[in-house]
Design a protein around this motif. Structure first.
Motif, short mmCIF file in Angstrom:
data_model
loop_
_atom_site.label_atom_id
_atom_site.label_comp_id
_atom_site.label_asym_id
_atom_site.label_seq_id
_atom_site.Cartn_x
_atom_site.Cartn_y
_atom_site.Cartn_z
N THR A 160 0.82 -1.21 0.00
CA THR A 160 0.00 0.00 0.00
C THR A 160 0.85 1.26 0.00
O THR A 160 0.36 2.34 -0.29
CB THR A 160 -0.92 0.02 1.24
OG1 THR A 160 -0.11 -0.20 2.40
CG2 THR A 160 -1.98 -1.04 1.17
N ASP A 161 2.13 1.12 0.33
CA ASP A 161 2.95 2.33 0.44
C ASP A 161 4.41 2.02 0.14
O ASP A 161 4.95 1.00 0.56
CB ASP A 161 2.80 2.92 1.85
CG ASP A 161 3.43 4.30 1.93
OD1 ASP A 161 3.10 5.13 1.06
OD2 ASP A 161 4.25 4.52 2.84
N ILE A 162 5.02 2.90 -0.62
CA ILE A 162 6.46 2.78 -0.89
C ILE A 162 7.10 4.10 -0.53
O ILE A 162 6.60 5.15 -0.92
CB ILE A 162 6.75 2.50 -2.39
CG1 ILE A 162 6.07 1.21 -2.84
CG2 ILE A 162 8.25 2.45 -2.65
CD1 ILE A 162 6.17 0.97 -4.33
N SER A 163 8.20 4.06 0.25
CA SER A 163 8.88 5.32 0.52
C SER A 163 10.39 5.10 0.44
O SER A 163 10.88 3.97 0.57
CB SER A 163 8.48 5.85 1.89
OG SER A 163 8.71 4.86 2.87
N LYS A 164 11.09 6.17 0.18
CA LYS A 164 12.55 6.09 0.09
C LYS A 164 13.11 6.43 1.47
O LYS A 164 12.74 7.45 2.06
CB LYS A 164 13.03 7.09 -0.96
CG LYS A 164 14.49 6.96 -1.35
CD LYS A 164 14.67 6.00 -2.53
CE LYS A 164 16.11 5.57 -2.72
NZ LYS A 164 16.88 6.42 -3.60
N ASN A 165 13.95 5.52 1.98
CA ASN A 165 14.49 5.72 3.31
C ASN A 165 16.01 5.61 3.20
O ASN A 165 16.57 4.53 3.27
CB ASN A 165 13.90 4.64 4.24
CG ASN A 165 14.25 4.88 5.68
OD1 ASN A 165 14.94 5.84 6.01
ND2 ASN A 165 13.78 4.00 6.55
N GLY A 166 16.65 6.75 2.97
CA GLY A 166 18.10 6.74 2.72
C GLY A 166 18.38 5.97 1.46
O GLY A 166 17.81 6.25 0.42
N GLN A 167 19.21 4.94 1.55
CA GLN A 167 19.52 4.18 0.34
C GLN A 167 18.53 3.03 0.10
O GLN A 167 18.59 2.35 -0.90
CB GLN A 167 20.95 3.66 0.40
CG GLN A 167 21.18 2.67 1.53
CD GLN A 167 22.66 2.36 1.69
OE1 GLN A 167 23.41 3.18 2.17
NE2 GLN A 167 23.06 1.20 1.23
N TYR A 168 17.64 2.84 1.07
CA TYR A 168 16.67 1.75 0.94
C TYR A 168 15.32 2.27 0.48
O TYR A 168 14.98 3.43 0.69
CB TYR A 168 16.43 1.07 2.30
CG TYR A 168 17.63 0.34 2.83
CD1 TYR A 168 18.05 -0.84 2.20
CD2 TYR A 168 18.30 0.81 3.96
CE1 TYR A 168 19.15 -1.52 2.70
CE2 TYR A 168 19.39 0.12 4.45
CZ TYR A 168 19.82 -1.04 3.82
OH TYR A 168 20.89 -1.71 4.29
N PHE A 169 14.55 1.35 -0.09
CA PHE A 169 13.13 1.59 -0.28
C PHE A 169 12.41 0.85 0.83
O PHE A 169 12.77 -0.29 1.14
CB PHE A 169 12.65 1.06 -1.63
CG PHE A 169 13.12 1.87 -2.79
CD1 PHE A 169 12.48 3.07 -3.12
CD2 PHE A 169 14.21 1.46 -3.56
CE1 PHE A 169 12.91 3.83 -4.19
CE2 PHE A 169 14.65 2.21 -4.62
CZ PHE A 169 14.01 3.40 -4.95
N ASN A 170 11.42 1.51 1.41
CA ASN A 170 10.61 0.81 2.41
C ASN A 170 9.24 0.52 1.82
O ASN A 170 8.56 1.40 1.30
CB ASN A 170 10.47 1.67 3.67
CG ASN A 170 9.65 0.96 4.74
OD1 ASN A 170 8.50 1.30 4.93
ND2 ASN A 170 10.24 -0.03 5.38
N LEU A 171 8.82 -0.73 1.89
CA LEU A 171 7.53 -1.16 1.38
C LEU A 171 6.64 -1.56 2.54
O LEU A 171 7.09 -2.29 3.43
CB LEU A 171 7.66 -2.34 0.43
CG LEU A 171 8.39 -2.10 -0.90
CD1 LEU A 171 9.89 -2.20 -0.73
CD2 LEU A 171 7.91 -3.09 -1.95
#
Lengths: 354, 117, 345
Positions: C82-93
């Motif tokens: 339901t959500d994707i965000s960029k967290n530093g060098q990672y993507f958080n799903l």
């Protein structure tokens, strides 16, 4: 059209005001089915306890002239603007239009003004010049069948005769016919869109009847002003109606319910004409299929006297339908006017003169 | 001479692009750009009220316009009843009703200028 | 090679996601494949035959499924991102509040959904018993049900309607779904195999048979299966008292309106962008193209790259594609992901 592209029409409902209406009458209904508009006002005031203003100073919308290429679009818009001005004067924000042609005209004008605001400003100047009046666009413009549809359940709650065949106990089968200008031009202005508007079928089912879908259901009745106004073209509208009768007859409908003055009149009178020309009728026992306005149907359901609803002016005899519904009426009163005075009667009613 | 009928009395059936009168087409396209996108699917003709009972073909109205067949067009266009069902079904969302209206206006103009009899 | 295997999240367990996941796993990457349905395989699990060779889609799906049982692949089903965000060098799903995972890159393979035919209400899907979609027919054939009308009779005439919900401004989709024409021809042939007595008509606007073997199938349909083609778009369908259907079109080649009674209608429904695309685009992580599919960075040079670095895509979330194209596209996406990490090293 872009804004309507993703609509699922079966779930589509339009906005219909709750109360406080301004009534815009039809020119021709008062000749064709004179009891219907009166019944509409009565039902609204006495059964539904709504406020509706019936204004003696409003005029024709000039739709007949417009569709016959006599009245220009500018004139048409100015007339509509005057009606809006009358509404503003009374402080009434919602218009209820009795005629499908007029409803189509108002829809067309409002859509034009939305698309071309400069056109509206032009009309503002015309109206000012012609009458000194100013106007604002009403908040809500609906057809009177929309109002009956909106309150169909309230009517059902007061129902005296449901749409049930009293002899068989089965629901009466009723075919609906929607006037083309109700929603074929602007689907978003009709309850349920253009292909299968729910406005009449909603009433039929709410009052216990059964609706009938038949192949030519969506076909035009053929009325079209530019056809029937020219006598030599009149077989053209007639063949359109015939196409529909041929298509609906196998379902043996008990009645046809229409929401447009022209369609209702054509279906009623052409059945006689076709009977005379071809010797064929589409109803039972040599009668045609009775044709009703939605006000007449609502009136019958609510227990109004059919002769007070003006049903003696139908060409196709309505008595077989009344009998099926179990409506009480006095045959001797059929041709008595409002004060009980004999109003004269036609040489013949029905479809086949034997 | 009878033997030479094809030479003398039979008009060519060939569509001659060089002889097109494009004035009407130009004026319609200028005022109703949606007409550019017709793909001749025939949805309009299938639903047309007039075409059901007469030999009117609303799709061919557009074709005649594109082929510059103005004489024939001026006769055919009179059969439209302006019900607008064609516009309702058009998958390209062309305002066909307006196209017909513009053709009628254009023809009336050509007539007043005595260009068309 | 890398010191530590990179972690890639693949969103969507249809054939594009399965192929991408297995190719990347073989190359040494760690994969989490997330599927919103209970099982992987996507639309193909509901399909009966593939064009142009009439093969069983289960063969494709089972080959991909066995490739998924690789030590580098973790499959999570019944989960929708339901959500994707960029967290530093990672993507958080995230999937609601239930699941959260980090990935070094994402491959979106969220696919398509079929056009809801009831939106073309003039064709009567959902209203009339004998109006079916191409997907309904596939399911009927997959379950080895005999082709019968709603009342159990053998249909004597069937109309197949092209471009339902495609190339249609009124339905809000102006693009061509590309695979329906050939699907219609394939289904016409399958119908004729099962119902040799039945007449089959295809109503089309243009026959778009783009594949090298597709015109061959068209020829076979005409020669061997006597399928008939009418160039005209349906304007409406209506039900008759016996539940057969009356359809109206223009026979554009003769220039006259046509009416025909048929026992069954098959609507060739097109592909629409998956609803989940809105989830990806809502927070601006990826952009959509004019049709609502995922927008690529460059239509020629970077078809598998979304507008966001590190988020890749494959299959029908880009545009309508056939099965073979989807698989090729998935392999191409895997290559792009590998290139991306190798350049980073």
């Amino acid at each position: 059209m872009k804004k309507t592209a993703k609509i699922k029409w079966a779930d589509f409902n339009k906005e219909i005001a709750d109360d406080n209406y301004y009534y815009l009458r039809s020119c021709i209904r008062q000749n064709f089915f004179p009891g219907s508009e009166k019944a509409f006002l009565d039902i609204l005031r006495h059964n539904l306890h709504k406020t509706i203003f019936d204004d003696a100073s409003h005029t024709t919308c000039a739709g007949i002239g417009y569709h016959a290429d006599i009245v220009t679009f500018e004139t048409l818009q100015t007339i509509a603007a005057r009606h809006f001005s009358l509404m503003n004067e009374r402080g009434i924000p919602s218009a209820v239009v009795s005629c499908i042609t007029s409803f189509g005209i108002y829809s067309e004008i409002l859509a034009t003004w939305e698309e071309f605001p400069e056109e509206k400003e032009k009309i503002r100047a015309y109206l000012k010049k012609a009458t000194g009046r100013e106007f604002e666009v009403p908040e809500n413009v609906v057809h009177s069948c929309d109002i009956i549809y909106k309150f169909r359940n309230e009517i059902a709650a007061q129902m005296k005769s449901p749409l049930i065949n009293q002899k068989t106990g089965k629901p009466l089968k009723i075919v609906d016919h929607i006037g083309c200008h109700y929603s074929k031009m602007f689907p978003e202005r009709g309850v349920g869109g253009a292909e299968f508007p729910k406005v009449l079928t909603g009433m039929i089912t709410a009052w216990g009847g059964e609706t009938v879908d038949y192949p030519e259901r969506r076909h035009c009745c053929g009325f079209g002003f530019r056809q029937y106004l020219v006598k030599s073209n009149r077989s053209y509208p007639m063949s359109n109606s015939k196409k529909k009768f041929e298509s609906m007859a196998p379902y043996k409908p008990d009645a046809i319910l229409a929401n447009c003055p022209g369609c209702t009149m054509f279906f009623d009178r052409w059945q006689y004409t076709l009977g005379q020309i071809e010797g064929k009728t589409y109803g039972e026992d040599g009668n045609g299929i009775p044709v009703l306005t939605y006000e007449e149907l609502a009136g019958l359901v609510l227990g109004y006297d059919p002769w007070k609803l003006g049903m003696q002016l139908h060409q196709v005899d309505v008595e077989p339908f009344l009998d099926k519904m179990g409506v009480q009426y006095n045959p001797d009163d059929k041709y008595k006017g409002l004060n009980g005075k004999y109003i004269n009667q036609p040489d013949f009613s029905g479809c086949l003169k034997v | 001479m009878k033997d030479l009928d094809f030479l003398t009395s039979t008009p060519s059936r060939q569509i001659d692009y060089e002889k097109f009168d494009t004035r009407l087409l130009d004026s319609v396209l200028e005022n109703e750009t949606s007409f550019l996108t017709c793909m001749s699917c025939g949805g309009c003709t299938a639903t047309c009220s007039a075409g059901n009972l007469t030999n009117f073909n609303v799709r061919k109205i557009g074709l005649m316009l594109r082929r510059g067949e103005i004489d024939q067009l001026s006769v055919e266009i009179e059969k439209c009843m302006f019900c607008g069902k064609c516009t309702l079904v058009c998958p390209r969302d062309i305002n066909i009703r307006n196209v017909v209206l513009l053709i009628k206006k254009g023809i009336a103009l050509l007539k007043t200028e005595n260009i068309l009899s | 090679m890398m010191n530590k295997p990179r972690h890639i999240a693949v969103i969507g367990g249809g054939i594009a996601g399965m192929e991408t996941a297995s190719r990347l796993a073989q190359a040494g990457y760690k994969i989490t494949l997330i599927e919103k349905e209970r099982i992987t395989g996507g639309h193909l699990t509901q399909w009966s035959h593939l064009f142009p060779d009439s093969s069983d889609p289960a063969i494709v799906v089972s080959r991909l499924s066995s490739a998924l049982s690789h030590q580098n692949i973790k499959v999570i089903t019944s989960t929708e991102i339901t959500d994707i965000s960029k967290n530093g060098q990672y993507f958080n799903l995230k999937s609601g509040s239930e699941m959260s995972l980090n990935a070094d890159a994402i491959v979106v393979t969220s696919g398509f959904h079929l056009f809801d035919a009831s939106r073309k209400e003039e064709y009567g899907y959902g209203l009339f018993d004998n109006v079916l979609t191409s997907a309904d027919l596939e399911l009927m054939m997959k379950n080895e049900k005999p082709i019968r009308t709603a009342s159990g009779k053998k249909p004597r005439r069937i109309a197949i309607i092209h471009c339902v919900g495609s190339r249609d401004a009124k339905a809000g989709n102006t693009y061509c779904s590309k695979v329906c024409c050939i699907t219609g021809i394939k289904q016409a042939i399958e119908l004729n195999k099962r119902l040799p007595e039945c007449e089959i008509f295809c109503f089309y606007m243009d026959l778009r048979l783009y594949g090298s073997s597709f015109d061959g199938l068209y020829l076979t349909a005409q020669q061997k299966h006597k399928v008939q083609f009418i160039r005209g778009r349906l304007s409406e369908a209506a039900e008759k008292p016996d539940k057969s259907l009356q359809i109206k079109a223009e026979d554009t080649l003769s220039g006259r309106p046509l009416r025909m009674d048929v026992d069954m209608i098959i609507l060739l429904v097109g592909m629409e962008p998956g609803i989940s695309h809105n989830n990806f685009s809502r927070n601006g992580s990826v952009q959509l193209d004019e049709n609502g599919f995922l927008k690529c960075k460059d239509v020629h040079a970077a078809r598998n790259l979304t507008t966001q670095t590190g988020i890749f895509m494959a299959g029908t979330c880009i545009c309508p594609m056939s099965v073979s194209e989807t698989l090729e596209n998935a392999r191409s996406a895997a290559l792009e992901v590998i290139n991306y990490f190798e350049r980073k090293m």
